[in-house]
Design an enzyme around this catalytic site. Sequence first.
Site, PDB file in Angstrom:
ATOM      1  N   THR A  70       0.873  -1.175   0.000  1.00  0.00           N
ATOM      2  CA  THR A  70       0.000   0.000   0.000  1.00  0.00           C
ATOM      3  C   THR A  70       0.906   1.221   0.000  1.00  0.00           C
ATOM      4  O   THR A  70       1.945   1.231   0.669  1.00  0.00           O
ATOM      5  CB  THR A  70      -0.883   0.076   1.260  1.00  0.00           C
ATOM      6  OG1 THR A  70      -0.022   0.162   2.391  1.00  0.00           O
ATOM      7  CG2 THR A  70      -1.774  -1.128   1.396  1.00  0.00           C
ATOM      8  N   GLU A 106      -5.916  -3.919   1.247  1.00  0.00           N
ATOM      9  CA  GLU A 106      -5.963  -4.884   2.358  1.00  0.00           C
ATOM     10  C   GLU A 106      -7.142  -5.842   2.235  1.00  0.00           C
ATOM     11  O   GLU A 106      -7.279  -6.777   3.017  1.00  0.00           O
ATOM     12  CB  GLU A 106      -6.078  -4.128   3.695  1.00  0.00           C
ATOM     13  CG  GLU A 106      -4.812  -3.421   4.140  1.00  0.00           C
ATOM     14  CD  GLU A 106      -4.681  -2.009   3.567  1.00  0.00           C
ATOM     15  OE1 GLU A 106      -5.349  -1.700   2.559  1.00  0.00           O
ATOM     16  OE2 GLU A 106      -3.918  -1.214   4.155  1.00  0.00           O
ATOM     17  N   TRP A 142     -18.943  17.348  11.606  1.00  0.00           N
ATOM     18  CA  TRP A 142     -18.116  16.826  10.526  1.00  0.00           C
ATOM     19  C   TRP A 142     -18.635  17.287   9.168  1.00  0.00           C
ATOM     20  O   TRP A 142     -19.840  17.263   8.910  1.00  0.00           O
ATOM     21  CB  TRP A 142     -18.128  15.298  10.530  1.00  0.00           C
ATOM     22  CG  TRP A 142     -17.274  14.697  11.605  1.00  0.00           C
ATOM     23  CD1 TRP A 142     -16.444  15.351  12.460  1.00  0.00           C
ATOM     24  CD2 TRP A 142     -17.177  13.315  11.925  1.00  0.00           C
ATOM     25  NE1 TRP A 142     -15.828  14.457  13.290  1.00  0.00           N
ATOM     26  CE2 TRP A 142     -16.255  13.192  12.990  1.00  0.00           C
ATOM     27  CE3 TRP A 142     -17.765  12.153  11.415  1.00  0.00           C
ATOM     28  CZ2 TRP A 142     -15.919  11.972  13.550  1.00  0.00           C
ATOM     29  CZ3 TRP A 142     -17.425  10.931  11.976  1.00  0.00           C
ATOM     30  CH2 TRP A 142     -16.512  10.839  13.033  1.00  0.00           C
TER      31      TRP A 142
HETATM   32  P1  AMP Z   1      -6.185   1.483  -1.922  1.00  0.00           P
HETATM   33  O1  AMP Z   1      -5.834   0.488  -0.900  1.00  0.00           O
HETATM   34  O2  AMP Z   1      -5.025   2.253  -2.431  1.00  0.00           O
HETATM   35  O3  AMP Z   1      -6.996   0.877  -3.013  1.00  0.00           O
HETATM   36  O4  AMP Z   1      -7.112   2.575  -1.220  1.00  0.00           O
HETATM   37  C1  AMP Z   1      -8.250   2.212  -0.496  1.00  0.00           C
HETATM   38  C2  AMP Z   1      -9.017   3.452  -0.115  1.00  0.00           C
HETATM   39  O5  AMP Z   1      -9.513   4.119  -1.270  1.00  0.00           O
HETATM   40  C3  AMP Z   1     -10.244   3.188   0.718  1.00  0.00           C
HETATM   41  O6  AMP Z   1      -9.947   2.995   2.082  1.00  0.00           O
HETATM   42  C4  AMP Z   1     -11.067   4.443   0.470  1.00  0.00           C
HETATM   43  O7  AMP Z   1     -10.648   5.509   1.280  1.00  0.00           O
HETATM   44  C5  AMP Z   1     -10.748   4.762  -0.970  1.00  0.00           C
HETATM   45  N1  AMP Z   1     -11.798   4.248  -1.849  1.00  0.00           N
HETATM   46  C6  AMP Z   1     -11.797   3.123  -2.571  1.00  0.00           C
HETATM   47  N2  AMP Z   1     -12.927   3.013  -3.288  1.00  0.00           N
HETATM   48  C7  AMP Z   1     -13.685   4.094  -2.993  1.00  0.00           C
HETATM   49  C8  AMP Z   1     -14.980   4.563  -3.391  1.00  0.00           C
HETATM   50  N3  AMP Z   1     -15.734   3.918  -4.277  1.00  0.00           N
HETATM   51  N4  AMP Z   1     -15.400   5.724  -2.863  1.00  0.00           N
HETATM   52  C9  AMP Z   1     -14.665   6.417  -1.972  1.00  0.00           C
HETATM   53  N5  AMP Z   1     -13.449   6.031  -1.579  1.00  0.00           N
HETATM   54  C10 AMP Z   1     -12.958   4.885  -2.077  1.00  0.00           C
END
Ligand code: AMP
Length: 542
Positions: free
Chosen positions: A186, A331, A444
């Site tokens: 990540t 994750e 918020w």
């Molecule tokens: P990653 O592990 O780099 O894929 O990032 C994961 C994070 O991306 C999640 O914890 C969210 O904060 C964000 N994320 C993924 N999909 C969405 C979605 N459809 N809408 C809003 N945030 C998202």
Amino acid sequence: MLGLMQSQPLLTASLIRHAERHHGDGEVISRRVEGDIHRTRYREVAARARQVAQALDALGLAGGDRVATLAWNGYRHLELYYGVSGSGRVLHTLNPRVHPDQLVWMANHAHDKVLCFDLSFLPIVQAVHRRCTSIAHFVVLCDSNKVPAGSGIPGLQSYERWIAPHPTDYEWPVLDEHAASSMCYTSGTTGDPKAVVYSHRSTVLHALSSALPDALNLSARDCVMPVVPMFHVHAWGLPYAAVLTGAKLVFPGPAMDGKSLHDLMEAEQVTLAAGVPTVWHMLLSYLHTHQLRLRSLRRAVIGGAPCSPAMLAAFRVDHGVEVVHAWGMTEMSPLGTVSAPKHKHLAWPDADQARLTLTQGRAVFGVDMKIVDEQDAELPWDGVQAGELMVRGPWVLCDYYRDPGVSPVTDGWFRTGDVATIDADGFMRIMDRRKDIIKSGGEWISSIDIENVAQGHPAVGQAACIGVPHPKWNERPILVVVLTPGCQASRDDILAYFDGKAPKWQVPDDVVFVASIPVSGTGKMQKATLRDQLKGYRLPGT
Ligand code: AMP
């Protein structure tokens, strides 16, 4: 009493074996780094994956050894997916968009033994290979006559020459289904990256669940284009789920601009494509400018960041394409939720259905979720109360690899770091990342909600909402805007656009115009960097 069913471990090799036997002539199309379009079939991908397995045997790699890739979406990458994991080694997909120092850190942390890379990444590999101390073998994904002379990389050989001497007959070993099949890191905003290690079992279960109708709805009648890179959480698992169903696969390679994507989609009759909003935004702008239509696409999977109302409308109204809004994390392999309506929602008016699609959706089978308050007490599913989202399931991580930090899991639940609400029907709505939420006067404000409104303004190309210090309210939102090329709008125009679209106290206090908003290697706005860039900014009147 035990069941009397055959016991077979869930292994990734079973996916490609199934595709070979039952969809052998299923097509796999790739735009290559060389620029041409390559055509192959599952039968051939499976045979060449077995050659990869034997090429790794010949290098003397042991079970569990890591094989890294630095590659675009394409058939050779697919062969490595199956050849590496299927033979008991661990596929490590490196993200070429991260800083070279981070690449070195990841390769050393994972103890990669082999690196297979696309020709376009030669300069990166030349810059870092001496510092990647565990990598003993470098393979460039091209024909033997394309290997650059004098690359300075010891023992560099072409993929084709590497696999050619090996026969295509090979028995995939029967592995422990809990064995690691792949890993990726990540890109954390602070500290070192963290490694997530997937197992054969988690990968196969994730593929099964993500192919379901209420998830990505994949079948052998589909033509699937993963625009999301295979170095970003395995292109959201599509190279497994599409192979499981026997769908035709189309890989865009390095060409992710609007024209290249549109040309390939139309030529290959793509029915489902998946990508992050930034990529979709580029494609939609290209289509709008050139007055083009998406004629074959039926479903657009949008994830990684929120789908805005403007993007949803463009797909639904302008192109008649169904939006599949999905949420997940590295994750989580990554799929967690999908915004699929239920039977009762079909009678809802269009506007309400659209609102539902804009939520991140409900949990797919295999993932359980809950929201909790500051004390970790579970909050009700009323669509109003917001708390940190926690998840669990067989494809959710239980710990990071070789990470001395605090466990990311509490009582079996993984802390996502996202703040969300869940409604009575189980539809989850992400308000923000915990660190991005704006705390104004004890309330918020969801930066995502504000960005979603701003994106509807025709002159707003991209918008990011961040909190800035305020003497009375603690924080107040401001909007950072990149204007649509050729469009003009003043601060007051944009703020006036919020009238009636957001509660007054949530309307940003100011608009800052910038040339670009920093984006991470996985297509997400980097708000921490943006906040740093605007450190000297003061709200008017403070
Ligand atoms: P990653 O592990 O780099 O894929 O990032 C994961 C994070 O991306 C999640 O914890 C969210 O904060 C964000 N994320 C993924 N999909 C969405 C979605 N459809 N809408 C809003 N945030 C998202």
